[in-house]
Structure formats: structure tokens, C-alpha cells
Scaffold this motif. Structure first.
Motif, short mmCIF file in Angstrom:
data_model
loop_
_atom_site.label_atom_id
_atom_site.label_comp_id
_atom_site.label_asym_id
_atom_site.label_seq_id
_atom_site.Cartn_x
_atom_site.Cartn_y
_atom_site.Cartn_z
N ALA A 91 -39.60 4.41 105.73
CA ALA A 91 -39.18 5.35 106.78
C ALA A 91 -37.85 4.95 107.38
O ALA A 91 -37.01 5.79 107.69
CB ALA A 91 -40.25 5.42 107.88
N SER A 123 -34.78 6.83 104.56
CA SER A 123 -34.41 8.06 105.26
C SER A 123 -32.91 8.28 105.30
O SER A 123 -32.45 9.41 105.42
CB SER A 123 -34.98 8.05 106.68
OG SER A 123 -34.48 6.96 107.39
N TYR A 124 -32.13 7.21 105.19
CA TYR A 124 -30.68 7.36 105.16
C TYR A 124 -30.19 7.99 103.86
O TYR A 124 -29.07 8.47 103.78
CB TYR A 124 -29.99 6.01 105.38
CG TYR A 124 -30.10 5.53 106.80
CD1 TYR A 124 -29.36 6.12 107.81
CD2 TYR A 124 -30.97 4.50 107.13
CE1 TYR A 124 -29.46 5.69 109.11
CE2 TYR A 124 -31.08 4.07 108.44
CZ TYR A 124 -30.33 4.67 109.43
OH TYR A 124 -30.43 4.25 110.72
N SER A 149 -28.46 15.99 103.21
CA SER A 149 -28.16 16.82 104.38
C SER A 149 -28.02 18.29 103.96
O SER A 149 -27.81 19.16 104.81
CB SER A 149 -26.87 16.35 105.04
OG SER A 149 -25.79 16.44 104.14
N LEU A 153 -36.34 13.67 119.29
CA LEU A 153 -36.38 13.36 117.85
C LEU A 153 -36.12 14.59 116.98
O LEU A 153 -36.45 14.60 115.79
CB LEU A 153 -37.74 12.75 117.48
CG LEU A 153 -38.04 11.40 118.12
CD1 LEU A 153 -39.44 10.94 117.76
CD2 LEU A 153 -37.03 10.36 117.71
N ASP A 182 -34.37 17.23 114.54
CA ASP A 182 -33.51 17.10 113.35
C ASP A 182 -33.51 15.69 112.78
O ASP A 182 -32.51 15.24 112.22
CB ASP A 182 -32.08 17.55 113.67
CG ASP A 182 -31.99 19.03 113.93
OD1 ASP A 182 -32.79 19.78 113.34
OD2 ASP A 182 -31.12 19.43 114.72
N TYR A 183 -34.62 14.98 112.91
CA TYR A 183 -34.76 13.63 112.35
C TYR A 183 -33.70 12.67 112.85
O TYR A 183 -33.20 11.83 112.12
CB TYR A 183 -34.76 13.67 110.82
CG TYR A 183 -35.78 14.63 110.27
CD1 TYR A 183 -37.13 14.32 110.31
CD2 TYR A 183 -35.41 15.84 109.74
CE1 TYR A 183 -38.08 15.19 109.83
CE2 TYR A 183 -36.35 16.73 109.25
CZ TYR A 183 -37.68 16.39 109.30
OH TYR A 183 -38.61 17.26 108.82
N THR A 184 -33.31 12.83 114.12
CA THR A 184 -32.35 11.95 114.75
C THR A 184 -32.95 11.44 116.06
O THR A 184 -34.02 11.86 116.46
CB THR A 184 -31.03 12.67 115.06
OG1 THR A 184 -31.28 13.71 116.01
CG2 THR A 184 -30.41 13.27 113.81
N THR A 200 -31.05 8.08 111.99
CA THR A 200 -32.10 8.72 111.20
C THR A 200 -33.23 7.73 110.88
O THR A 200 -34.40 8.07 110.95
CB THR A 200 -31.52 9.28 109.90
OG1 THR A 200 -30.51 10.22 110.25
CG2 THR A 200 -32.56 9.96 109.06
N ALA A 214 -35.46 7.17 113.85
CA ALA A 214 -36.36 8.31 114.02
C ALA A 214 -37.51 8.25 113.01
O ALA A 214 -38.65 8.56 113.35
CB ALA A 214 -35.59 9.61 113.87
N GLY A 215 -37.21 7.82 111.78
CA GLY A 215 -38.26 7.68 110.77
C GLY A 215 -39.28 6.62 111.16
O GLY A 215 -40.48 6.81 111.00
N GLY A 249 -41.40 7.97 114.02
CA GLY A 249 -42.36 8.95 113.50
C GLY A 249 -43.50 8.31 112.74
O GLY A 249 -44.66 8.68 112.91
#
Length: 115
Positions: free
Chosen positions: A19, A23-24, A28, A71, A73-75, A83, A86-87, A90
Motif C-alpha cells: 500500500a 501505490s506510487y 494517473s 483522503l 483522490d488517494y492523497t 499517495t 494515503a494507501g 487506508g
């Protein structure tokens, strides 16, 4: 033989690593659903930001009521370079909720079976 506790700890560590790091590498670019709903439209810059012109399903869309949440937009707070954070948040929240539900279910089951 590996114990259940060691397995779960290892699983959680790998999930947090995935995560936080993988995630990076996420694209996009729009996913298939976004691409399909914007087919037939073009994105143009206006004084108020971007707008869709043309004939597509996405023109009828509105922002989600949680689009301003921390959180979204996964930011984290709209900062795209967070990102991974945020992962991790989550994944940790998912583990907490799932673990709490499993604990409650196990406790309820034990209470039903004990005399």
C-alpha cells in the motif's frame, strides 16, 4: 509450523508495504470507466477550471459529497506526493475495521456455544 499470529503480522506488513510503496506506481491516467464515460467529450480550460464539452455521460456527473475529505483522490489533504501515506492509512483502517468485526463475531460465537 508458523503460528496464526506470525502469519497475520507478516501479512499486515506485506500489505502495508504494498500500500505504501506500490501505490506510487499507480497510473494517473483515467481507468476504463472514466474513459468510457468521457467518450464523445473534450476537456477544455475555462475561468472556473476544466469543463467537458461535447456529448458524453460524464457531463451529467457531479462531485462526490466526500470529494473534499482528507483522503480524497488517494492523497492526503490533496497532496499528490503523499499517495503512499494515503494507501497505508487506508490499509490500516481496513485492518482495524475487519479485525474489530472478526473479534466481535468470534466473541458472539463463543458466547453462544458456552453454557
Amino acid at each position: 509450523m508458523i503460528s496464526l499470529r506470525r502469519f497475520l503480522i507478516g501479512f499486515a506488513l506485506v500489505a502495508l508495504l504494498v500500500a505504501g510503496a506500490v501505490s506510487y506506481l499507480a497510473s494517473s491516467s483515467p481507468d476504463g470507466l472514466d474513459a468510457a464515460t468521457t467518450r464523445g467529450c473534450e476537456t477544455v480550460e475555462t475561468d472556473n477550471g476544466e469543463a467537458l464539452v461535447g456529448d458524453c455521460i460524464a457531463r451529467n456527473a457531479s462531485a462526490h459529497h466526500l470529494s473534499d475529505s482528507p483522503l480524497a483522490d488517494y492523497t492526503v489533504g490533496g497532496r499528490a506526493h503523499l499517495t503512499g501515506v494515503a494507501g497505508v492509512i487506508g490499509a490500516t483502517a481496513t485492518f482495524a475495521v475487519a479485525g474489530g468485526l472478526f473479534w466481535l463475531l468470534a466473541r458472539a460465537r463463543c458466547n453462544r456455544t458456552s453454557p
